[in-house]
Design an enzyme around this catalytic site. Sequence first.
Site, PDB file in Angstrom:
ATOM      1  N   HIS A  55      21.387  52.289  34.814  1.00 20.83           N
ATOM      2  CA  HIS A  55      22.453  52.943  35.229  1.00 20.83           C
ATOM      3  C   HIS A  55      23.516  53.294  36.427  1.00 20.83           C
ATOM      4  O   HIS A  55      23.536  54.044  37.451  1.00 20.83           O
ATOM      5  CB  HIS A  55      22.574  54.981  35.280  1.00 20.83           C
ATOM      6  CG  HIS A  55      22.085  54.827  33.463  1.00 20.83           C
ATOM      7  ND1 HIS A  55      22.548  55.496  32.345  1.00 20.83           N
ATOM      8  CD2 HIS A  55      20.751  54.822  33.227  1.00 20.83           C
ATOM      9  CE1 HIS A  55      21.436  55.464  31.435  1.00 20.83           C
ATOM     10  NE2 HIS A  55      20.140  55.452  31.720  1.00 20.83           N
ATOM     11  N   GLU A 100      34.016  38.226  43.778  1.00 21.16           N
ATOM     12  CA  GLU A 100      35.058  38.346  42.907  1.00 21.16           C
ATOM     13  C   GLU A 100      36.226  37.893  42.076  1.00 21.16           C
ATOM     14  O   GLU A 100      36.382  38.638  40.859  1.00 21.16           O
ATOM     15  CB  GLU A 100      36.569  39.433  44.182  1.00 21.16           C
ATOM     16  CG  GLU A 100      35.227  40.321  44.380  1.00 21.16           C
ATOM     17  CD  GLU A 100      36.331  40.962  46.123  1.00 21.16           C
ATOM     18  OE1 GLU A 100      37.718  41.110  45.837  1.00 21.16           O
ATOM     19  OE2 GLU A 100      36.118  40.551  47.127  1.00 21.16           O
ATOM     20  N   SER A 117      40.112  39.415  56.914  1.00 23.22           N
ATOM     21  CA  SER A 117      41.225  40.542  56.619  1.00 23.22           C
ATOM     22  C   SER A 117      41.616  40.266  56.660  1.00 23.22           C
ATOM     23  O   SER A 117      42.019  39.941  58.504  1.00 23.22           O
ATOM     24  CB  SER A 117      40.536  41.826  56.060  1.00 23.22           C
ATOM     25  OG  SER A 117      41.755  42.757  56.638  1.00 23.22           O
ATOM     26  N   LYS A 165      36.412  42.322  58.755  1.00 28.26           N
ATOM     27  CA  LYS A 165      35.850  42.565  57.199  1.00 28.26           C
ATOM     28  C   LYS A 165      35.410  40.602  57.044  1.00 28.26           C
ATOM     29  O   LYS A 165      35.867  40.377  57.698  1.00 28.26           O
ATOM     30  CB  LYS A 165      37.060  42.826  56.454  1.00 28.26           C
ATOM     31  CG  LYS A 165      37.347  44.459  56.345  1.00 28.26           C
ATOM     32  CD  LYS A 165      36.955  44.888  55.607  1.00 28.26           C
ATOM     33  CE  LYS A 165      36.998  44.838  54.143  1.00 28.26           C
ATOM     34  NZ  LYS A 165      38.417  45.532  53.330  1.00 28.26           N
TER      35      LYS A 165
END
Length: 468
Positions: A165, A299, A286, A292
Site C-alpha cells: 500500500h 516519467e 528545470s 531541480k
Amino acid sequence: MSQSPEPATPSSIWGGRFASGPAAVMQEINASIGFDKRLYRQDIAGSKAHCAMLAASGIISEADANAITSGLDAILWEIENGSFPFRVAYEDIHMNVEVRLKEMIGEPAGRLHTARSRNDQVATDFRLWVRDALDSADIGLAGLQAALLAQAEAHAGTVMPGFTHLQTAQPVTFGHHMLAYVEMFGRDRSRLKDARARMNECPLGAAALAGTSFPIDRFQTAAALGFDGPTRNSLDSVSDRDFALEAMSGLSIVGIHLSRIAEELVIWTSAPFGFVRLPDSFSTGSSIMPQKRNPDAAELCRAKAGRLIADLNALLIVMKGLPLAYSKDMQDDKEPTFDAFDTLGLCLAAMTGMISELTVNAERCKAAAGQAFSTATDIADWLVRVLGMPFRDAHHVTGAVVKAAEAQGCDLAALPLEAMQAIEPRITADVYTVLTVEASAASRVSYGGTAPEQVRRQCAEARQRFAL
Ligand code: ARG
C-alpha cells in the site's frame, strides 16, 4: 526518401478495367507506402523465396528466375543506398518493388506475381517483420535484465523498506527488489517467445484467399524464410493478424512492468525518499528552479505504457468484426505495430541506461527501512518461535508493543524491556536481537525471500536461467 506523385492514370498493376485514375484523396487514403516501406527487406526476401520456388517447381524458367533475383538484389541495394524511387502512385511496398523490377529487367518481372497475391505477400512480409522485431525486443529485455541483475548483485545486502500500500511494511534488500523485475521481464521474454513460436508459419502461397491452381511448393518457401512450415488454411492465412495482436499484448505487459519500475524511480529519486540518484546523463533540469533534477526518462517510460496499450487497442478494434478473408482495414495493422515496437525499443534502452547508472544511497535506504515500526513482524515471529505463542496471539501482543512505542515516541528497538514486559512478562532482552533492520532482512531466508544469502543465490540462478 522521395515520394514523387505520378499522373492520375489507371494503375499499371491493377488498372486493366479502369478508365480513370484515383482521386487524389483516394490515393492518399489508399497508399501505405509512407509506412510499409519499412517492410522492404522482408518483401524482397519473400519475393526471392517465391521466385526460387516458382523456378524449382517449373512454373517459371531458370533464366527468368535469375533475372528476377538479380533485379531484386539491385532493388535492395537501391533502397539501402537511398536511391530507390518510392512512389505513392504505386500504393505500397509490394507494387513499388514490382514496378521498379519491371523498369529494371522488363518482361520477366511480370512473372514474379504468378501464384501469389498481395494478400499472402503482405501477410508474409508482416510476419517476418514482427518475428524480427520480437527477436530485437528479446535482446533489449535481456539487456535490461542484465542491468537489473548487476544492481541486485551489488546490493544484495543493502537494506531498504519494503512497501505494501506504499506504507512501510518490512525491511527488504535493494537486490531483492531488483530481482523482482528480473522475474517480470523474464516472464515477458517467455511470453514473446511463445508468441514467436506460434506465429512461425508461412502464409505465402495462400494467394488471394483460396490457394492457387499452380503446382507450388509451400513447404519450400516456408523453409527458405525460416518458418516451421506453411499455414494450413488459405482463408485464415490472409485474414490472420493474431500474431501482431499477441506480440502487442506481450509488449503492453512489458510496458506495464516498465511503468512500474519507472514509477518507483520517480518516487525513489524524490527528495523525501532520496534512495536513488540518477546520473546527470539521465536527468534534466528545470528552466526556473536551478536545484531541480528531474527523472524525465523514467516519467516518459511510465507514460509510454499508455501508448503501447493504445497501439494494441487500435489493432484489436481494426480486427473486430472483419469478415473473412482480407479486407483493406487490415492495412491499418502496420502503423500501430511499428509504433509499439519502436516505442518499446526506446523505453528499454532508456530504462537499461537508468538502471545501469543509478546509484543507491544505502544510508537513506537503511534509515527509512527502520521507520514506521517495520520490524514489528519480527517481534511477533520471536514470540511464536521463543515463547511458542500462536501467531494470532503474538500479533495481538505485538500490536500493543507498537502502541506503547508510539505513545513513547520511540521506535521498537528503543522501547525499554520493562515496557514490553508490562504487556507480556515472558519477553526477554533477546527480543532486541531481531529488531535491527539487518537482522530482520537476514532472517527471511525462505526460498525466494529477501535475506542477502537468498538474494545472492537467486542472482546466481537468474544468471543461469536467463543466460545473462
Ligand atoms: N498494402 C496492402 C496491405 O498492407 C497490401 C495488400 C493489398 N491487398 C489488396 N487486396 N488490395 O494490406
